[in-house]
Design a protein around this motif. Structure first.
Motif, PDB file in Angstrom:
ATOM      1  N   PHE A  72     -20.413  14.783  -6.565  1.00 18.64           N
ATOM      2  CA  PHE A  72     -21.583  15.554  -7.000  1.00 18.64           C
ATOM      3  C   PHE A  72     -21.275  16.542  -8.128  1.00 18.64           C
ATOM      4  O   PHE A  72     -21.922  16.498  -9.177  1.00 18.64           O
ATOM      5  CB  PHE A  72     -22.229  16.267  -5.811  1.00 18.64           C
ATOM      6  CG  PHE A  72     -23.420  17.084  -6.176  1.00 18.64           C
ATOM      7  CD1 PHE A  72     -24.616  16.477  -6.510  1.00 18.64           C
ATOM      8  CD2 PHE A  72     -23.348  18.465  -6.207  1.00 18.64           C
ATOM      9  CE1 PHE A  72     -25.719  17.225  -6.853  1.00 18.64           C
ATOM     10  CE2 PHE A  72     -24.439  19.221  -6.552  1.00 18.64           C
ATOM     11  CZ  PHE A  72     -25.631  18.602  -6.869  1.00 18.64           C
ATOM     12  N   PRO A  73     -20.296  17.440  -7.985  1.00 14.11           N
ATOM     13  CA  PRO A  73     -20.040  18.383  -9.090  1.00 14.11           C
ATOM     14  C   PRO A  73     -19.560  17.696 -10.365  1.00 14.11           C
ATOM     15  O   PRO A  73     -19.880  18.151 -11.472  1.00 14.11           O
ATOM     16  CB  PRO A  73     -18.967  19.322  -8.546  1.00 14.11           C
ATOM     17  CG  PRO A  73     -18.786  19.008  -7.137  1.00 14.11           C
ATOM     18  CD  PRO A  73     -19.469  17.735  -6.833  1.00 14.11           C
ATOM     19  N   LEU A  74     -18.807  16.610 -10.205  1.00 11.71           N
ATOM     20  CA  LEU A  74     -18.352  15.886 -11.399  1.00 11.71           C
ATOM     21  C   LEU A  74     -19.530  15.289 -12.157  1.00 11.71           C
ATOM     22  O   LEU A  74     -19.585  15.355 -13.387  1.00 11.71           O
ATOM     23  CB  LEU A  74     -17.363  14.794 -11.002  1.00 11.71           C
ATOM     24  CG  LEU A  74     -16.035  15.257 -10.416  1.00 11.71           C
ATOM     25  CD1 LEU A  74     -15.220  14.068  -9.942  1.00 11.71           C
ATOM     26  CD2 LEU A  74     -15.269  16.064 -11.429  1.00 11.71           C
ATOM     27  N   MET A  75     -20.475  14.713 -11.426  1.00 15.59           N
ATOM     28  CA  MET A  75     -21.649  14.121 -12.068  1.00 15.59           C
ATOM     29  C   MET A  75     -22.529  15.186 -12.713  1.00 15.59           C
ATOM     30  O   MET A  75     -23.069  14.973 -13.800  1.00 15.59           O
ATOM     31  CB  MET A  75     -22.478  13.327 -11.063  1.00 15.59           C
ATOM     32  CG  MET A  75     -21.861  12.049 -10.644  1.00 15.59           C
ATOM     33  SD  MET A  75     -21.769  10.923 -12.043  1.00 15.59           S
ATOM     34  CE  MET A  75     -20.466   9.886 -11.501  1.00 15.59           C
ATOM     35  N   VAL A  76     -22.684  16.324 -12.057  1.00 12.29           N
ATOM     36  CA  VAL A  76     -23.503  17.399 -12.632  1.00 12.29           C
ATOM     37  C   VAL A  76     -22.899  17.871 -13.950  1.00 12.29           C
ATOM     38  O   VAL A  76     -23.613  18.027 -14.947  1.00 12.29           O
ATOM     39  CB  VAL A  76     -23.654  18.576 -11.643  1.00 12.29           C
ATOM     40  CG1 VAL A  76     -24.278  19.781 -12.323  1.00 12.29           C
ATOM     41  CG2 VAL A  76     -24.509  18.173 -10.454  1.00 12.29           C
ATOM     42  N   SER A  77     -21.596  18.076 -13.977  1.00 13.43           N
ATOM     43  CA  SER A  77     -20.962  18.547 -15.208  1.00 13.43           C
ATOM     44  C   SER A  77     -21.040  17.501 -16.318  1.00 13.43           C
ATOM     45  O   SER A  77     -21.266  17.848 -17.483  1.00 13.43           O
ATOM     46  CB  SER A  77     -19.510  18.937 -14.952  1.00 13.43           C
ATOM     47  OG  SER A  77     -18.738  17.815 -14.599  1.00 13.43           O
ATOM     48  N   ARG A  78     -20.882  16.231 -15.975  1.00 15.75           N
ATOM     49  CA  ARG A  78     -20.992  15.177 -16.997  1.00 15.75           C
ATOM     50  C   ARG A  78     -22.402  15.093 -17.567  1.00 15.75           C
ATOM     51  O   ARG A  78     -22.583  14.939 -18.783  1.00 15.75           O
ATOM     52  CB  ARG A  78     -20.623  13.824 -16.414  1.00 15.75           C
ATOM     53  CG  ARG A  78     -19.166  13.629 -16.207  1.00 15.75           C
ATOM     54  CD  ARG A  78     -18.875  12.246 -15.676  1.00 15.75           C
ATOM     55  NE  ARG A  78     -17.480  12.096 -15.353  1.00 15.75           N
ATOM     56  CZ  ARG A  78     -16.971  11.048 -14.750  1.00 15.75           C
ATOM     57  NH1 ARG A  78     -17.747  10.046 -14.403  1.00 15.75           N
ATOM     58  NH2 ARG A  78     -15.684  10.992 -14.490  1.00 15.75           N
ATOM     59  N   LEU A  79     -23.397  15.193 -16.704  1.00 13.85           N
ATOM     60  CA  LEU A  79     -24.779  15.110 -17.178  1.00 13.85           C
ATOM     61  C   LEU A  79     -25.159  16.330 -18.002  1.00 13.85           C
ATOM     62  O   LEU A  79     -25.909  16.213 -18.977  1.00 13.85           O
ATOM     63  CB  LEU A  79     -25.732  14.938 -15.994  1.00 13.85           C
ATOM     64  CG  LEU A  79     -25.660  13.580 -15.297  1.00 13.85           C
ATOM     65  CD1 LEU A  79     -26.460  13.597 -14.002  1.00 13.85           C
ATOM     66  CD2 LEU A  79     -26.165  12.482 -16.209  1.00 13.85           C
ATOM     67  N   LYS A  80     -24.637  17.513 -17.647  1.00 15.16           N
ATOM     68  CA  LYS A  80     -24.917  18.712 -18.444  1.00 15.16           C
ATOM     69  C   LYS A  80     -24.305  18.586 -19.833  1.00 15.16           C
ATOM     70  O   LYS A  80     -24.888  19.025 -20.816  1.00 15.16           O
ATOM     71  CB  LYS A  80     -24.364  19.954 -17.752  1.00 15.16           C
ATOM     72  CG  LYS A  80     -25.230  20.469 -16.647  1.00 15.16           C
ATOM     73  CD  LYS A  80     -24.615  21.758 -16.114  1.00 15.16           C
ATOM     74  CE  LYS A  80     -25.390  22.361 -15.011  1.00 15.16           C
ATOM     75  NZ  LYS A  80     -24.742  23.595 -14.514  1.00 15.16           N
ATOM     76  N   LYS A  81     -23.100  18.007 -19.915  1.00 13.67           N
ATOM     77  CA  LYS A  81     -22.459  17.817 -21.209  1.00 13.67           C
ATOM     78  C   LYS A  81     -23.249  16.860 -22.099  1.00 13.67           C
ATOM     79  O   LYS A  81     -23.202  16.958 -23.313  1.00 13.67           O
ATOM     80  CB  LYS A  81     -21.036  17.295 -21.032  1.00 13.67           C
ATOM     81  CG  LYS A  81     -20.065  18.344 -20.553  1.00 13.67           C
ATOM     82  CD  LYS A  81     -18.673  17.771 -20.402  1.00 13.67           C
ATOM     83  CE  LYS A  81     -17.728  18.794 -19.850  1.00 13.67           C
ATOM     84  NZ  LYS A  81     -16.384  18.247 -19.640  1.00 13.67           N
ATOM     85  N   LYS A  82     -23.960  15.916 -21.464  1.00 13.81           N
ATOM     86  CA  LYS A  82     -24.772  14.964 -22.218  1.00 13.81           C
ATOM     87  C   LYS A  82     -26.094  15.573 -22.670  1.00 13.81           C
ATOM     88  O   LYS A  82     -26.840  14.939 -23.396  1.00 13.81           O
ATOM     89  CB  LYS A  82     -25.044  13.715 -21.388  1.00 13.81           C
ATOM     90  CG  LYS A  82     -23.837  12.842 -21.192  1.00 13.81           C
ATOM     91  CD  LYS A  82     -24.207  11.584 -20.425  1.00 13.81           C
ATOM     92  CE  LYS A  82     -22.996  10.697 -20.250  1.00 13.81           C
ATOM     93  NZ  LYS A  82     -23.319   9.472 -19.500  1.00 13.81           N
TER      94      LYS A  82
END
Length: 72
Positions: free
Chosen positions: A24-34
């Motif tokens: 979950f936190p990894l996906m949130v950070s990746r999506l925020k970077k996008k």
């Protein structure tokens, strides 16, 4: 794999929980970077984390069944 059904269920739930909480936190950070906004990123990450945890549980169960079959 232990013969006790409760231990089997708890081990699968543990695998699902660990994978979900790590994903979950990894996906949130990746999506925020996008460039995805916060609410949408959290919603998409939650869906992906659930998917990853179900896939991990399936792979864990397959691994345990194949491991047991080696010793029978």
């Amino acid at each position: 794999m232990p013969e006790n059904t409760i231990i089997r269920i708890l081990s699968v739930l543990l695998v699902m929980g660990v994978v979900g909480f790590v994903s979950f936190p990894l996906m949130v950070s990746r999506l925020k970077k996008k460039g995805v906004e916060e609410a949408a990123a959290r919603k998409q990450a939650m869906l992906r984390a659930k998917t990853h945890s179900v896939v991990a549980a399936f792979l864990y169960m397959v691994f345990m069944v194949s491991l047991v079959s080696l010793f029978l």
